[in-house]
Write a protein that holds these residues in place. Structure first.
Motif, PDB file in Angstrom:
ATOM      1  N   UNK A   1       0.845  -1.206   0.000  1.00 24.31           N
ATOM      2  CA  UNK A   1       0.000   0.000   0.000  1.00 24.31           C
ATOM      3  C   UNK A   1       0.874   1.248   0.000  1.00 24.31           C
ATOM      4  N   UNK A   2       1.905   1.252   0.834  1.00 23.30           N
ATOM      5  CA  UNK A   2       2.812   2.395   0.898  1.00 23.30           C
ATOM      6  C   UNK A   2       3.539   2.636  -0.413  1.00 23.30           C
ATOM      7  N   UNK A   3       3.900   1.547  -1.111  1.00 24.22           N
ATOM      8  CA  UNK A   3       4.565   1.667  -2.418  1.00 24.22           C
ATOM      9  C   UNK A   3       3.693   2.451  -3.388  1.00 24.22           C
ATOM     10  N   UNK A   4       2.398   2.161  -3.370  1.00 21.64           N
ATOM     11  CA  UNK A   4       1.474   2.808  -4.302  1.00 21.64           C
ATOM     12  C   UNK A   4       1.176   4.252  -3.914  1.00 21.64           C
ATOM     13  N   UNK A   5       1.152   4.562  -2.610  1.00 19.26           N
ATOM     14  CA  UNK A   5       0.713   5.877  -2.146  1.00 19.26           C
ATOM     15  C   UNK A   5       1.849   6.820  -1.776  1.00 19.26           C
ATOM     16  N   UNK A   6       2.982   6.284  -1.316  1.00 13.31           N
ATOM     17  CA  UNK A   6       4.044   7.135  -0.765  1.00 13.31           C
ATOM     18  C   UNK A   6       5.345   7.107  -1.564  1.00 13.31           C
ATOM     19  N   UNK A   7       5.453   6.215  -2.524  1.00 12.87           N
ATOM     20  CA  UNK A   7       6.618   6.243  -3.399  1.00 12.87           C
ATOM     21  C   UNK A   7       7.652   5.173  -3.086  1.00 12.87           C
ATOM     22  N   UNK A   8       8.531   4.937  -4.066  1.00 14.69           N
ATOM     23  CA  UNK A   8       9.508   3.860  -3.966  1.00 14.69           C
ATOM     24  C   UNK A   8      10.578   4.133  -2.915  1.00 14.69           C
ATOM     25  N   UNK A   9      11.067   5.378  -2.877  1.00 12.81           N
ATOM     26  CA  UNK A   9      12.146   5.691  -1.939  1.00 12.81           C
ATOM     27  C   UNK A   9      11.696   5.463  -0.506  1.00 12.81           C
TER      28      UNK A   9
END
Length: 271
Positions: A64-72
């Motif tokens: 979920x974080x990958x989709x909403x907050x970015x890869x870094x």
């Protein structure tokens, strides 16, 4: 160098978090909140180490974080979660003190400091930290208070599985951790910035070039000198203050600057 420094901070704070768990909270079966708390429950009830449960339960949250907050952000979070997990494999579960209340307080404070700096350096410990950060993108809610609210369900789980005394200790630990996180992670605090300067155009251009913020420019006049000046007004986050102050000083060291905390921002403000 900035990236190396960030990873060094994340590494140290993740290990400190492991010490908080294994030396203060776990020996007294005082849980952390959210996914970490559930990992502690499973770690206490099964032969699988808490650190391994921490990785397993965080996989869907990190997606979920990958989709909403970015890869870094997610790579930093994965690094932090794995570092904490590995540290907990080697740090012995020992009681620093037999007093459960003292362990609750100090464990909560140490965990709060560690998590606060992990979040401040663009990472997370997974779990509800990620969910909280996603929600704070929409509203200026103190992250520690939001995480406390999300984590409260773990208190009831620990109450049914262990005892209600431990559940109350868990609630105290989560509350203390949330307060400390908000003292370290202050991105939700917004500041009104007003600058009176003789070099209005130059300062405006510098601020626009270095900040993703809108700036209102007004004409001003000195009350005693009748000198024409420019008045610049904008709203920034607490994290941007040190950079903005140094930028203003470099352009106009004689500028009059007023900084005050704002209660709420309504409108197009980049969070």
């Amino acid at each position: 160098m900035n990236r190396l420094y960030r990873f060094a901070v994340l590494f140290v704070c993740s290990i400190v978090l492991g010490f908080a768990f294994n030396l203060f909270l776990l020996p007294h079966e005082v849980l952390s909140g959210g996914i970490t708390g559930l990992a502690m429950v499973f770690g206490l009830l099964t032969p699988v180490n808490t650190g391994l449960w921490l990785v397993i339960l965080n996989i869907p949250i990190l997606i979920i974080g990958w989709m909403k907050l970015g890869k870094e952000f997610i790579w930093n979070s994965i690094f932090s979660v794995f570092t904490t997990s590995i540290a907990m494999q080697y740090i012995p579960v020992l009681k620093v003190t037999d007093d459960a209340l003292l362990s609750t307080v100090f464990g909560g404070v140490i965990a709060g400091i560690a998590i606060g700096f992990i979040i401040r350096f663009y990472g997370s410990t997974g779990g509800f930290d990620v969910i909280g950060l996603v929600l704070t993108q929409k509203r200026d809610i103190p992250l520690g208070g939001l995480i406390f609210s999300l984590n409260s369900g773990v208190v009831f789980i620990s109450g049914f599985i262990f005892s209600w005394d431990l559940a109350l200790y868990t609630m105290a630990s989560i509350y203390i951790t949330g307060i400390v996180i908000d003292r370290v992670h202050t991105r939700h605090i917004k500041l009104n910035l007003m600058v009176v300067t003789d070099r209005g155009d130059e300062l405006k251009n510098e601020l626009i070039s270095n900040l993703i913020r809108g700036i209102t420019v007004m004409d001003g006049q000195g009350g005693y000198s009748n000198t024409e000046r420019k008045v610049l007004y904008t709203v920034i986050s607490r994290y941007e203050l040190a950079f903005v102050k140094s930028l203003i000083t470099s352009v106009d060291s004689r500028a009059f600057v007023s900084i005050s905390e704002t209660v709420e921002v309504i409108g197009n403000f980049r969070r």
